[in-house]
Design a protein around this motif. Structure first.
Motif, PDB file in Angstrom:
ATOM      1  N   GLU A 176       1.905  19.793   7.542  1.00 17.65           N
ATOM      2  CA  GLU A 176       2.996  18.913   7.149  1.00 17.65           C
ATOM      3  C   GLU A 176       2.570  17.986   6.020  1.00 17.65           C
ATOM      4  N   GLY A 177       3.529  17.631   5.197  1.00 20.49           N
ATOM      5  CA  GLY A 177       3.284  16.671   4.136  1.00 20.49           C
ATOM      6  C   GLY A 177       3.226  15.262   4.719  1.00 20.49           C
ATOM      7  N   VAL A 178       2.155  14.545   4.452  1.00 17.46           N
ATOM      8  CA  VAL A 178       1.971  13.195   4.957  1.00 17.46           C
ATOM      9  C   VAL A 178       2.411  12.176   3.907  1.00 17.46           C
ATOM     10  N   SER A 179       1.925  12.363   2.689  1.00 17.48           N
ATOM     11  CA  SER A 179       2.242  11.431   1.611  1.00 17.48           C
ATOM     12  C   SER A 179       1.970  12.111   0.285  1.00 17.48           C
ATOM     13  N   CYS A 180       2.807  11.810  -0.687  1.00 18.86           N
ATOM     14  CA  CYS A 180       2.647  12.369  -2.026  1.00 18.86           C
ATOM     15  C   CYS A 180       2.848  11.273  -3.062  1.00 18.86           C
ATOM     16  N   ILE A 181       2.172  11.433  -4.204  1.00 26.60           N
ATOM     17  CA  ILE A 181       2.265  10.450  -5.275  1.00 26.60           C
ATOM     18  C   ILE A 181       2.420  11.176  -6.598  1.00 26.60           C
ATOM     19  N   SER A 182       3.267  10.627  -7.447  1.00 25.49           N
ATOM     20  CA  SER A 182       3.554  11.300  -8.710  1.00 25.49           C
ATOM     21  C   SER A 182       2.439  11.070  -9.719  1.00 25.49           C
ATOM     22  N   SER A 183       2.462  11.909 -10.764  1.00 28.78           N
ATOM     23  CA  SER A 183       1.404  11.868 -11.775  1.00 28.78           C
ATOM     24  C   SER A 183       1.577  10.721 -12.749  1.00 28.78           C
ATOM     25  N   SER A 184       2.807  10.279 -12.948  1.00 24.09           N
ATOM     26  CA  SER A 184       3.038   9.391 -14.073  1.00 24.09           C
ATOM     27  C   SER A 184       3.526   8.003 -13.687  1.00 24.09           C
ATOM     28  N   ASP A 185       4.614   7.944 -12.906  1.00 20.89           N
ATOM     29  CA  ASP A 185       5.269   6.643 -12.700  1.00 20.89           C
ATOM     30  C   ASP A 185       4.970   6.031 -11.338  1.00 20.89           C
ATOM     31  N   GLY A 186       4.042   6.615 -10.579  1.00 21.60           N
ATOM     32  CA  GLY A 186       3.625   5.999  -9.331  1.00 21.60           C
ATOM     33  C   GLY A 186       4.593   6.135  -8.172  1.00 21.60           C
ATOM     34  N   ARG A 187       5.611   6.988  -8.318  1.00 18.44           N
ATOM     35  CA  ARG A 187       6.515   7.195  -7.187  1.00 18.44           C
ATOM     36  C   ARG A 187       5.719   7.743  -6.004  1.00 18.44           C
ATOM     37  N   ILE A 188       6.137   7.289  -4.819  1.00 20.76           N
ATOM     38  CA  ILE A 188       5.401   7.620  -3.598  1.00 20.76           C
ATOM     39  C   ILE A 188       6.372   8.057  -2.524  1.00 20.76           C
ATOM     40  N   TYR A 189       5.926   9.008  -1.741  1.00 16.44           N
ATOM     41  CA  TYR A 189       6.683   9.477  -0.569  1.00 16.44           C
ATOM     42  C   TYR A 189       5.768   9.434   0.645  1.00 16.44           C
ATOM     43  N   TYR A 190       6.349   9.004   1.781  1.00 18.31           N
ATOM     44  CA  TYR A 190       5.647   9.060   3.062  1.00 18.31           C
ATOM     45  C   TYR A 190       6.546   9.757   4.083  1.00 18.31           C
ATOM     46  N   VAL A 191       5.967  10.565   4.919  1.00 16.54           N
ATOM     47  CA  VAL A 191       6.701  11.077   6.061  1.00 16.54           C
ATOM     48  C   VAL A 191       6.945   9.916   7.022  1.00 16.54           C
ATOM     49  N   ASP A 192       8.048   9.963   7.740  1.00 14.83           N
ATOM     50  CA  ASP A 192       8.447   8.818   8.567  1.00 14.83           C
ATOM     51  C   ASP A 192       7.371   8.406   9.572  1.00 14.83           C
ATOM     52  N   SER A 193       6.646   9.368  10.111  1.00 15.73           N
ATOM     53  CA  SER A 193       5.699   9.067  11.184  1.00 15.73           C
ATOM     54  C   SER A 193       4.501   8.232  10.728  1.00 15.73           C
ATOM     55  N   VAL A 194       4.285   8.100   9.416  1.00 13.39           N
ATOM     56  CA  VAL A 194       3.132   7.326   8.932  1.00 13.39           C
ATOM     57  C   VAL A 194       3.543   6.097   8.136  1.00 13.39           C
ATOM     58  N   LYS A 195       4.829   5.904   7.912  1.00 16.49           N
ATOM     59  CA  LYS A 195       5.287   4.744   7.147  1.00 16.49           C
ATOM     60  C   LYS A 195       4.823   3.453   7.804  1.00 16.49           C
ATOM     61  N   GLY A 196       4.281   2.557   6.978  1.00 16.40           N
ATOM     62  CA  GLY A 196       3.781   1.285   7.479  1.00 16.40           C
ATOM     63  C   GLY A 196       2.350   1.343   7.992  1.00 16.40           C
ATOM     64  N   ARG A 197       1.798   2.552   8.113  1.00 20.57           N
ATOM     65  CA  ARG A 197       0.417   2.699   8.603  1.00 20.57           C
ATOM     66  C   ARG A 197      -0.511   3.310   7.550  1.00 20.57           C
ATOM     67  N   PHE A 198      -0.013   4.230   6.764  1.00 17.47           N
ATOM     68  CA  PHE A 198      -0.815   4.915   5.749  1.00 17.47           C
ATOM     69  C   PHE A 198      -0.397   4.428   4.367  1.00 17.47           C
ATOM     70  N   THR A 199      -1.381   4.387   3.459  1.00 20.91           N
ATOM     71  CA  THR A 199      -1.117   3.994   2.083  1.00 20.91           C
ATOM     72  C   THR A 199      -1.819   4.951   1.137  1.00 20.91           C
ATOM     73  N   ILE A 200      -1.051   5.522   0.220  1.00 17.62           N
ATOM     74  CA  ILE A 200      -1.618   6.412  -0.793  1.00 17.62           C
ATOM     75  C   ILE A 200      -1.778   5.640  -2.091  1.00 17.62           C
ATOM     76  N   SER A 201      -2.827   5.946  -2.819  1.00 17.56           N
ATOM     77  CA  SER A 201      -3.036   5.337  -4.131  1.00 17.56           C
ATOM     78  C   SER A 201      -3.842   6.297  -4.995  1.00 17.56           C
ATOM     79  N   ARG A 202      -3.776   6.076  -6.290  1.00 19.70           N
ATOM     80  CA  ARG A 202      -4.547   6.928  -7.189  1.00 19.70           C
ATOM     81  C   ARG A 202      -5.226   6.080  -8.242  1.00 19.70           C
ATOM     82  N   ASP A 203      -6.442   6.484  -8.607  1.00 19.03           N
ATOM     83  CA  ASP A 203      -7.209   5.847  -9.670  1.00 19.03           C
ATOM     84  C   ASP A 203      -7.453   6.924 -10.711  1.00 19.03           C
ATOM     85  N   ASN A 204      -6.612   6.948 -11.724  1.00 19.27           N
ATOM     86  CA  ASN A 204      -6.695   8.018 -12.722  1.00 19.27           C
ATOM     87  C   ASN A 204      -8.004   7.964 -13.501  1.00 19.27           C
ATOM     88  N   ALA A 205      -8.567   6.776 -13.680  1.00 15.26           N
ATOM     89  CA  ALA A 205      -9.831   6.655 -14.410  1.00 15.26           C
ATOM     90  C   ALA A 205     -10.971   7.340 -13.654  1.00 15.26           C
TER      91      ALA A 205
END
Length: 125
Positions: free
Chosen positions: A44-73
């Protein structure tokens, strides 16, 4: 060929935290997703993040508990797992794809082309 390597999994007690890392050979122009597959369950998809504008998706079961982030550098995507529950036990994979769909529709495993080897997360007392 894009290379992805996950790390950071382990054994943690309920209520504990982990930070997963996904090191990529490059993040340029790739949306990144974290997926998981528990025993006897479909991936199952847990969380996804876009390449450019930082849009983020979380599956309902992890909202408020999991945090996705990216460091492109650093070509690295992180998944912070807090307030872990036994039902979060799974192999966690990161995956990459070029953007194709709105993120909430794209965050499913068959939309992703490149996969890491996975890292085991076990939540147990």
């Amino acid at each position: 060929q894009l290379q992805l390597v996950e790390s950071g999994g382990g054994l943690v007690q309920p209520g504990g935290s982990l930070r997963l890392s996904c090191a990529a050979s490059t993040l340029d122009y790739y949306d990144i997703g974290w997926f998981r597959q528990g025993p006897g369950k479909e991936r199952e998809g847990v969380s996804c993040i876009s390449s450019s504008d930082g849009r983020i998706y979380y599956v309902d079961s992890v909202k408020g508990r999991f945090t996705i982030s990216r460091d492109n550098a650093k070509n690295t995507v992180y998944l912070q797992l807090n307030s872990l529950k036994p039902e979060d036990t799974a192999v966690y994979y990161c995956a990459a794809t070029h953007p194709k769909l709105p993120l909430f529709r794209q965050c499913v495993s068959h939309q992703y082309n490149y996969w890491g080897q996975g890292t085991q997360v076990t939540v147990s007392s």
